[in-house]
Design a protein around this motif. Structure first.
Motif, PDB file in Angstrom:
ATOM      1  N   ASP A 231       0.855  -1.185   0.000  1.00 12.87           N
ATOM      2  CA  ASP A 231       0.000   0.000   0.000  1.00 12.87           C
ATOM      3  C   ASP A 231       0.890   1.233   0.000  1.00 12.87           C
ATOM      4  O   ASP A 231       1.759   1.370   0.867  1.00 12.87           O
ATOM      5  CB  ASP A 231      -0.916   0.008   1.227  1.00 12.87           C
ATOM      6  CG  ASP A 231      -1.846   1.221   1.264  1.00 12.87           C
ATOM      7  OD1 ASP A 231      -2.301   1.647   0.182  1.00 12.87           O
ATOM      8  OD2 ASP A 231      -2.116   1.729   2.361  1.00 12.87           O
ATOM      9  N   ARG A 234       4.732   0.826   0.328  1.00 13.56           N
ATOM     10  CA  ARG A 234       5.237   0.094   1.487  1.00 13.56           C
ATOM     11  C   ARG A 234       4.586  -1.283   1.582  1.00 13.56           C
ATOM     12  O   ARG A 234       3.496  -1.490   1.052  1.00 13.56           O
ATOM     13  CB  ARG A 234       4.957   0.866   2.782  1.00 13.56           C
ATOM     14  CG  ARG A 234       5.762   2.152   2.920  1.00 13.56           C
ATOM     15  CD  ARG A 234       5.397   2.884   4.206  1.00 13.56           C
ATOM     16  NE  ARG A 234       6.237   4.043   4.430  1.00 13.56           N
ATOM     17  CZ  ARG A 234       7.352   4.043   5.134  1.00 13.56           C
ATOM     18  NH1 ARG A 234       7.761   2.916   5.707  1.00 13.56           N
ATOM     19  NH2 ARG A 234       8.066   5.141   5.301  1.00 13.56           N
ATOM     20  N   VAL A 236       2.750  -3.773   4.012  1.00 10.01           N
ATOM     21  CA  VAL A 236       2.032  -3.696   5.283  1.00 10.01           C
ATOM     22  C   VAL A 236       1.927  -5.049   5.987  1.00 10.01           C
ATOM     23  O   VAL A 236       1.693  -5.097   7.186  1.00 10.01           O
ATOM     24  CB  VAL A 236       0.626  -3.077   5.086  1.00 10.01           C
ATOM     25  CG1 VAL A 236       0.743  -1.611   4.733  1.00 10.01           C
ATOM     26  CG2 VAL A 236      -0.162  -3.812   4.012  1.00 10.01           C
ATOM     27  N   GLN A 237       2.095  -6.137   5.247  1.00  5.92           N
ATOM     28  CA  GLN A 237       2.140  -7.458   5.872  1.00  5.92           C
ATOM     29  C   GLN A 237       2.750  -8.456   4.902  1.00  5.92           C
ATOM     30  O   GLN A 237       2.439  -8.446   3.714  1.00  5.92           O
ATOM     31  CB  GLN A 237       0.755  -7.940   6.313  1.00  5.92           C
ATOM     32  CG  GLN A 237       0.800  -9.253   7.118  1.00  5.92           C
ATOM     33  CD  GLN A 237      -0.552  -9.638   7.707  1.00  5.92           C
ATOM     34  OE1 GLN A 237      -1.568  -9.011   7.432  1.00  5.92           O
ATOM     35  NE2 GLN A 237      -0.574 -10.678   8.529  1.00  5.92           N
ATOM     36  N   THR A 250      -3.690  -5.565   9.815  1.00  2.08           N
ATOM     37  CA  THR A 250      -4.302  -4.238   9.852  1.00  2.08           C
ATOM     38  C   THR A 250      -5.680  -4.275   9.204  1.00  2.08           C
ATOM     39  O   THR A 250      -6.034  -5.240   8.513  1.00  2.08           O
ATOM     40  CB  THR A 250      -3.444  -3.207   9.089  1.00  2.08           C
ATOM     41  OG1 THR A 250      -3.444  -3.538   7.685  1.00  2.08           O
ATOM     42  CG2 THR A 250      -2.003  -3.187   9.601  1.00  2.08           C
TER      43      THR A 250
END
Length: 384
Positions: A231, A234, A236-237, A250
């Protein structure tokens, strides 16, 4: 005597080098940033991908996934950071000198060449002898199940066959890493699903590392050993498909992967691994949590539609986690039916039921009053 093909399931189930401290990634993005003017397409990103891993970069358009792939392929250079393969920096190395190959969404086949010529193109550029090229082309055609198609031109092939030629050309030079940029986007749904499993089998048989870029969640969930959800430049997981789906880190990940209900509220109490949330929908939810959360803090409860039980009457064994509403919309998908339920608060919640019996009667219909119930371990609590 016919050869019995063995399942690759056991290999995939036991494959987890990221969980082994003695293993090192074969591909490393080390604090990589890529700028286009003032815009950061990739923002201080670090990621390790392991040998023989099928890794997916998943995210919406513009999240930076294709830019990351192009930096590994040598078509873009990082503004900052390093990209390494087998411990060696790739910065400044031309694309054709990297032991990687890329398969594009458009396939980019040469229309004036036949199938054999397309597959052999890179080998010829590398100066491989003709007899060796011919053997390699025959090997690749057999690998992608296109024996007998060597003399055809691309325009004489179906979309699926063109995709196989592009794959054979990408594999012909036996790269250490194969990069796939939305490779199945042009195929129809049924062929795309069939090709996903064929790609998985090919990757295991050849022992290569595959890195695929896709915005298709189902595609990533089907093929990848691990998924990096991206996202705004970056990650995020990073996790296995099961963890990404069942334990999103998240709200963004929970909402992006599959269908999910996210109920907002505040922590009413949290102790002993059990958390009570007073939701804005007017109901209290009890959920399991790994640790205690601060009373009064904002929280979200995420639960998948298939984890909810739909019934006309409130089950007698349920004292908590019960939502009351009426059927607002119904979508019959064959294997399952989706129900949008409008709660008394006006919020819409989705539930799914499996159509396990053919021609089931007593199907719940529009405008009926229903109850949605679920167990405390059916969903996950996400911090605000």
């Amino acid at each position: 005597m016919a050869t019995v093909q063995k399942s690759l399931g056991n290999i995939r189930r036991s494959f987890a080098p990221w969980a082994d401290a003695t293993q090192s990634p074969v591909i490393e993005f080390d604090r990589v940033t890529k700028r286009f003017g003032e815009f950061k397409a990739v923002d201080d990103l670090s990621l390790g991908i392991y040998r023989r891993e099928f890794h997916a970069l998943l995210g919406p358009s513009g999240c930076g996934k294709s830019t990351l792939l192009r930096m590994l392929g040598g078509f873009e250079e990082p503004s900052q950071g390093d990209v390494r393969l087998d411990g060696q920096s790739l910065i400044g190395i031309a694309p054709h000198r990297r032991p990687v190959n890329m398969m594009f969404q458009s396939y980019a086949l040469f229309p004036h060449m036949d199938v054999a010529g397309n597959i052999a193109f890179g080998l010829k550029q590398d100066g491989m002898a003709k007899s060796e090229r011919d053997d390699r082309v025959a090997e690749m055609l057999k690998l992608v199940k296109l024996d007998g198609f060597a003399a055809r031109k691309p325009q004489q092939l179906s979309g699926g066959q063109q995709q196989r030629v592009a794959l054979a050309r990408s594999l012909a030079k036996r790269p250490k890493v194969l990069l796939l940029d939305e490779p199945l986007g042009a195929l129809d749904k049924k062929l795309r699903e069939e090709t996903q499993f064929e790609l998985m089998d090919l990757q295991q048989e050849m022992g290569l590392t595959f890195l695929i870029v896709t915005h298709d969640q189902e595609e990533a969930m089907t093929m990848a050993d691990r998924i990096s959800v991206m996202d705004q430049g970056r990650i995020v997981q990073v996790a296995t498909p099961e963890i990404i789906y069942e334990a999103p880190a998240t709200r963004y990940v929970a909402d992006f992967i599959g269908s999910v209900n996210i109920l907002a509220g505040t922590i009413e109490s949290s102790t002993g691994g059990t958390t009570r949330i007073a939701t804005t929908s007017g109901v209290t939810i009890e959920a399991e949590t790994a640790g205690d959360l601060a009373t009064g803090s904002e929280a979200f409860f995420a639960i998948r539609p298939e984890k909810m039980r739909l019934s006309r009457q409130k089950p007698a064994d349920v004292s908590i986690n019960a939502l009351h509403g009426e059927i607002w919309d119904i979508a019959y998908l064959g294997d399952m039916t989706l129900f949008n339920v409008k709660l008394e608060s006006g919020d819409i919640v989705r539930a799914a039921t499996l159509n396990s019996v053919r021609g089931a009667s007593e199907q719940i219909g529009y405008d009926e009053a229903v109850w949605l119930t679920f167990t405390p371990d059916s969903g996950i609590v996400l911090a605000g």
